[in-house]
Design an enzyme around this catalytic site. Structure first.
Site: not given
Length: 720
Positions: A494, A574, A658, A693
């Site tokens: 991430y 993301s 999203d 999302h």
């Protein structure tokens, strides 16, 4: 508020904490048949018309040939989505391992799992999913009575795509406002009911976004919303957040604006919170996902003004608890690793904050208050829990079952029993009750699943990034695998927004592990694992550190013979989707498969959609300076696809609803890859319809998506 404005996956109760069983078809010791992957040149991609739009940045012209795909209301965009899905699902449906994974995942998800219990009024509430229910069901029970269904989100819509996204009880538990989301959107509706009769007691509220509900006794509540955007609700920019007060029995149009309209400055994120005794209102105001102003108002005094507690955006500060006129605040003000402070409401400015739990060398992840303080620390991304009294005196360290993640310990001050959960990558989540007086923990619930954690190894390692920085990574695999470089491996990351990746169990990962796969999670800079300094080292003009950390993790896995280029996939969602997109373009020869999910992929325009401008603390913007523009341009995935490069097999995943990271990012990246990629590997995009999302995604859709992802990865590694 600091949780709901960051990029990433969220859920009502955070329990995708499931298990796996033994199946000889998926044994790690079985011999995998090598099957040549389907070639990209055998796929007939939909034609994506180019309609160039030229933007000027500091004297540089940038052509955007696929700007038209940003229009989510356009019939042409809808037709493109339909055509891309037709090609993608024709490919995915033909994969030999897809049906095996559907069966395996269905089996793994099919067991009862419950959330932490919590007390409201005379009842104890908890979520429970019997196995394959699309949404978890909210139950309640009173003492010595059987639990009963209180709210069943599976009845909200026929296809399970309308989810329960927040619960907020009045002080005495007699009233409840709950939020619902349709199709995974961040926009919410609020429904207020009497908890005994289930009858609605006030008008339904709409167009609520990035908001909690803060009750003012039983008279009404505070909530946050944006001005209604011009154009599409799913993609138009939203940058003026406001706090309203809703009086029960009135219409929403009559709600009072409390904050965000008279201060002479727009705020992208504002939220309200009321102390447990109902005396004080605190309002947090922020313009990015890092740093907030803090205001205080005495609710007993009808003419009281908002007093400033923190007047700048240089730190993050949030209410933990109150005791009369004393407020307890969790903050990283003058403390990059965070601390707990107290202050009297009569002199609440940050200059008067006093330490209760001082900053330490370990990162204070969060503090729970319930008459005591439970400080959750991170040490190399693993949890340590310390209990303190309200003066800051250390009472005890809480012993956890093993190395992993623990959370909970919150409740009413009157509670004599608290609860916490424990998990790691190979341990399904168990729930424990805790006596805060004696310090005794007892097992409350352990999942009844056919999974044996001792069959798996979770090994934490440390490796050096490009600049020598020490990066932690946890690698999970089944006992007995051969370190021969031939293990199918997923490397996950991430690296942003101060978000820490701590160990947690997932049924999807269990299916991958049972198939003989290796699952590795790297704790990259940009996250919060080592405090604010670690976060800053992965932001703006230092964002390349995050990509270098991830690349070095891949190289470590190969050097240690866990895997090799042919069997290595990278995945992230993301901000992690940006990570995968950037790294697959910078080092295409290092990976076999790339799996970017709901990614931020157009770095020149991300801030023009919905609340994306609030991410500028991490990314910077193309208008900020020539230096920042050029830096973003150098790594922006949409702008760095080159012709005649053999990129990894790529499956982009996104949702058409999203409204956090709009799907146009993924649409434009897919179109660019398909236009320029000339190698043998497929470049596909899987667009989930009526999905957002990630929050509230039905179990049925989750199973299908993971089956597609794993089957695609294995097939393009030459294994099934």
């Amino acid at each position: 508020m600091h949780q709901i404005t960051k990029l990433g996956y969220t859920s009502v109760w955070g329990l995708l904490l499931l298990a796996c069983s033994t199946d000889p078809k998926f044994s790690s010791t079985s011999t995998s048949k090598i099957i040549p992957p389907m070639q990209s040149n055998s796929i007939s991609y939909p034609v994506t018309p180019q309609k160039p739009v030229v933007d000027e940045y500091f004297g540089t012209s940038i052509t955007d040939p696929y700007r038209w795909l940003e229009d989510d209301k356009s019939p042409e965009t809808a037709a493109w989505v339909k055509a891309q899905n037709a090609v993608t699902f024709e490919y995915l449906d033909a994969l030999p391992a897809r049906e095996h994974f559907i069966q395996k995942l269905t089996s793994l998800y099919n067991y009862q799992r419950i959330s932490l219990p919590f007390q409201e009024g005379q009842y104890t509430y908890f979520y429970k999913n019997n196995g394959l229910q699309n949404q978890a069901v909210l139950y309640r029970q009173s003492k010595n009575e059987q639990a009963e269904v209180f709210l069943d989100p599976n009845t909200f819509s026929e296809d399970g795509t309308t989810s329960l996204s927040g619960l907020y009880f009045s002080d005495d538990g007699s009233l409840l406002t709950y939020l619902i989301s349709k199709g995974g959107s961040d926009w919410r509706a609020a429904i207020t009911i009497n908890t005994e009769t289930h009858q609605e007691v006030s008008a339904r509220l709409h167009n609520i976004k990035f908001s909690a509900i803060a009750w003012r006794k039983n008279t009404g509540f505070y909530y946050s919303s944006y001005d209604q955007p011009d154009g599409s609700e799913l993609s138009s920019k939203t940058d003026q957040h406001k706090v309203y007060f809703h009086q029960l029995g009135t219409k929403q149009v009559e709600d009072s604006k409390i904050f965000g309209h008279t201060q002479g400055q727009k705020h992208r994120y504002v939220s309200a919170e009321v102390t447990q005794d109902g005396r004080y209102l605190l309002i947090s105001a922020a313009n990015s996902t890092s740093g907030n102003k803090l205001y205080l108002q005495d609710l007993i005094e009808p003419t009281a003004n908002l007093d400033v507690m923190n007047d700048d955006y240089q730190s993050d500060s949030y209410l933990v608890d109150s005791d009369g006129d004393t407020l307890f605040i969790e903050t990283n003000y003058l403390a990059p690793n965070k601390r707990l402070v107290k202050v009297n409401v009569g002199s609440a400015n940050k200059a008067n904050w006093q330490d209760v739990i001082p900053e330490s060398s370990a990162v204070l992840n969060t503090v729970s208050g319930s008459g005591f303080f439970f400080a959750e620390y991170m040490v190399d991304a693993l949890t340590q829990i310390k209990q303190f009294d309200q003066t800051g005196k250390h009472i005890r360290d809480i012993s956890l079952p093993s190395k992993g993640s623990a959370s909970g310990f919150s409740g009413k001050k009157s509670q004599s029993e608290l609860f916490y959960r424990f998990t790691n990558y190979s341990t399904p989540t168990s729930i424990y009750s805790f006596d805060p007086t004696s310090g005794e923990s007892r097992l409350h619930n352990r999942p009844d699943i056919a999974f044996e954690p001792s069959d798996y190894i979770s090994k934490q390692v440390f490796y050096s990034s490009k600049d020598g920085t020490r990066i932690p990574m946890i690698i999970t695999f089944k006992q007995g695998i051969q370190l021969n470089g031939q293990n199918p491996t997923i490397l996950y990351g991430y690296g942003g927004f101060d978000v820490s990746l701590q160990p947690s169990f997932s049924p999807a990962n269990a299916a991958w592990l049972e198939h003989g796969g290796v699952y590795a999670v790297a704790n990259l800079r940009g996250g919060g694992e080592y405090g604010k300094a670690w976060h800053k080292q992965g932001t703006q003009l230092q964002k390349q550190n995050v990509f270098d950390d991830f690349i070095a993790g891949a190289e470590y896995l190969i050097e240690q013979n866990f895997t090799s280029k042919q069997y290595l996939a990278i995945r992230g969602g993301s901000n992690g989707g940006l990570l995968v997109g950037a790294v697959m373009l910078q080092r295409p020869e290092l990976f076999s498969v790339a799996l970017p999910a709901v990614g931020v992929l157009d770095m020149l325009r991300y801030h023009t959609f919905t609340s994306g401008a609030g991410w500028a603390y991490d990314y910077g913007t193309a208008e900020q300076s020539a230096k920042m523009f050029n830096y973003l341009l150098d790594y922006s995935p949409v702008h760095n696809v080159k012709p005649n490069v053999d990129y990894p097999a790529t499956l982009i995943t996104t949702g058409d609803h999203d409204d956090r990271v709009v799907p146009a990012h993924s649409f434009k990246f897919a179109a660019t890859l398909q236009a320029l990629h000339t190698g043998k590997n497929p470049t596909l995009i899987r667009i989930e319809t009526n999905a957002g999302h990630g929050a509230g995604t039905p179990i049925s859709k989750t199973i299908e998506q993971y089956a597609d992802i794993f089957a695609f990865a294995l097939h393009n590694m030459g294994k099934e």
